[in-house]
Scaffold this motif. Structure first.
Motif, PDB file in Angstrom:
ATOM      1  N   GLU A  95       0.856  -1.182   0.000  1.00 42.80           N
ATOM      2  CA  GLU A  95       0.000   0.000   0.000  1.00 42.80           C
ATOM      3  C   GLU A  95       0.893   1.233   0.000  1.00 42.80           C
ATOM      4  O   GLU A  95       1.663   1.462   0.949  1.00 42.80           O
ATOM      5  CB  GLU A  95      -0.935  -0.002   1.214  1.00 42.80           C
ATOM      6  CG  GLU A  95      -1.940  -1.158   1.197  1.00 42.80           C
ATOM      7  CD  GLU A  95      -3.033  -0.991   2.230  1.00 42.80           C
ATOM      8  OE1 GLU A  95      -3.180   0.133   2.769  1.00 42.80           O
ATOM      9  OE2 GLU A  95      -3.735  -1.976   2.504  1.00 42.80           O
ATOM     10  N   GLU A  98       2.311   3.601   3.061  1.00 45.56           N
ATOM     11  CA  GLU A  98       1.976   3.059   4.376  1.00 45.56           C
ATOM     12  C   GLU A  98       3.243   2.829   5.193  1.00 45.56           C
ATOM     13  O   GLU A  98       4.201   2.223   4.720  1.00 45.56           O
ATOM     14  CB  GLU A  98       1.216   1.743   4.219  1.00 45.56           C
ATOM     15  CG  GLU A  98       0.778   1.136   5.544  1.00 45.56           C
ATOM     16  CD  GLU A  98       0.021  -0.167   5.370  1.00 45.56           C
ATOM     17  OE1 GLU A  98      -1.145  -0.237   5.782  1.00 45.56           O
ATOM     18  OE2 GLU A  98       0.603  -1.112   4.792  1.00 45.56           O
ATOM     19  N   GLY A 103       1.502  -1.181   8.654  1.00 46.92           N
ATOM     20  CA  GLY A 103       1.305  -2.426   7.926  1.00 46.92           C
ATOM     21  C   GLY A 103       1.359  -3.626   8.856  1.00 46.92           C
ATOM     22  O   GLY A 103       0.565  -4.567   8.717  1.00 46.92           O
TER      23      GLY A 103
END
Length: 220
Positions: A95, A98, A103
């Motif tokens: 992502e 992130e 995460g």
């Protein structure tokens, strides 16, 4: 070659050395569903070298340790090695933007239905430096509680098996070669070593991660 001849002091701390060979060409030669294969042309030791490697977003793994020194493990099917192996909860950093800690918190909740109040960096490693730029950061998570939300799991995660295992038993399994997952192997050994030192080797949860390719400083 001695340390003196190589230009290093024998008393210097043992540490990897950042190095960025000049890249004259870089291209994706295979675009995969999860990761790609990249081909770089670079100069090193007076030669033009071509190397292909797995271009990976990196990952995090979580050694969740309860008050009884038990580790939360999951058993999951891994097709490339045709094994349902015991692992630490883990996941890709796929992502954009992130933070690795976010995460890790997400993966612990999604794969193990757990949240934690105390987070530290336990270890880091490159999975295959000769053929991949994948790096994994292992977090130690303590102060565990059941997550407020239970996530639906599909595909390989649909039949995940969960087990709480004493940390020392994890190390026994590693030394007896009964488990092979690298995050589990490295995480269990690092946790036992860190525990023996009163956890003094732990890093801050938000510690910089210069070894991750997205953070490379090519001026080094």
């Amino acid at each position: 070659m001695s340390a003196e001849k190589s230009g290093e002091s024998a008393s210097a701390p043992l540490a990897d050395e950042p190095a960025f060979a000049p890249v004259s060409d870089s291209e994706i030669v295979f675009a995969g569903k999860v990761w790609d294969v990249r081909r770089d042309t670079f100069g090193y030791n007076g030669s033009g070298i071509v190397r292909e490697y797995l271009d990976h977003p990196g990952a995090v793994a979580i050694l969740a340790l309860d008050e009884q020194d038990r580790v939360l493990l999951i058993k999951q099917y891994r097709h490339p090695v045709r094994t349902r192996d015991w692992e630490l909860p883990a996941g890709l950093l796929d992502e954009a933007g992130e933070h690795p800690l976010v995460g890790a918190q997400r993966e612990l909740a999604e794969e193990a239905d757990l949240v934690a109040t105390d987070w530290n960096v336990l270890g880091e490693f490159a999975t295959s430096p000769g053929g991949s730029n994948e790096v994994i950061r292992i977090y130690l998570a303590r102060g565990l509680a059941v997550a407020p939300e239970v996530f639906e799991r599909t595909e390989e995660e649909a039949d995940i098996e969960v087990r709480w295992v004493p940390l020392d038993d994890c190390v026994d399994a590693v030394l007896a070669r009964r488990v092979q997952n690298p995050s589990l192997v490295i995480g269990a050994l690092a946790a036992v070593a860190a525990r023996a030192r009163g956890w003094s080797s732990l890093g801050a949860a938000d510690a910089p991660w210069p070894r991750h390719p997205v953070n490379w400083d090519h001026t080094v």
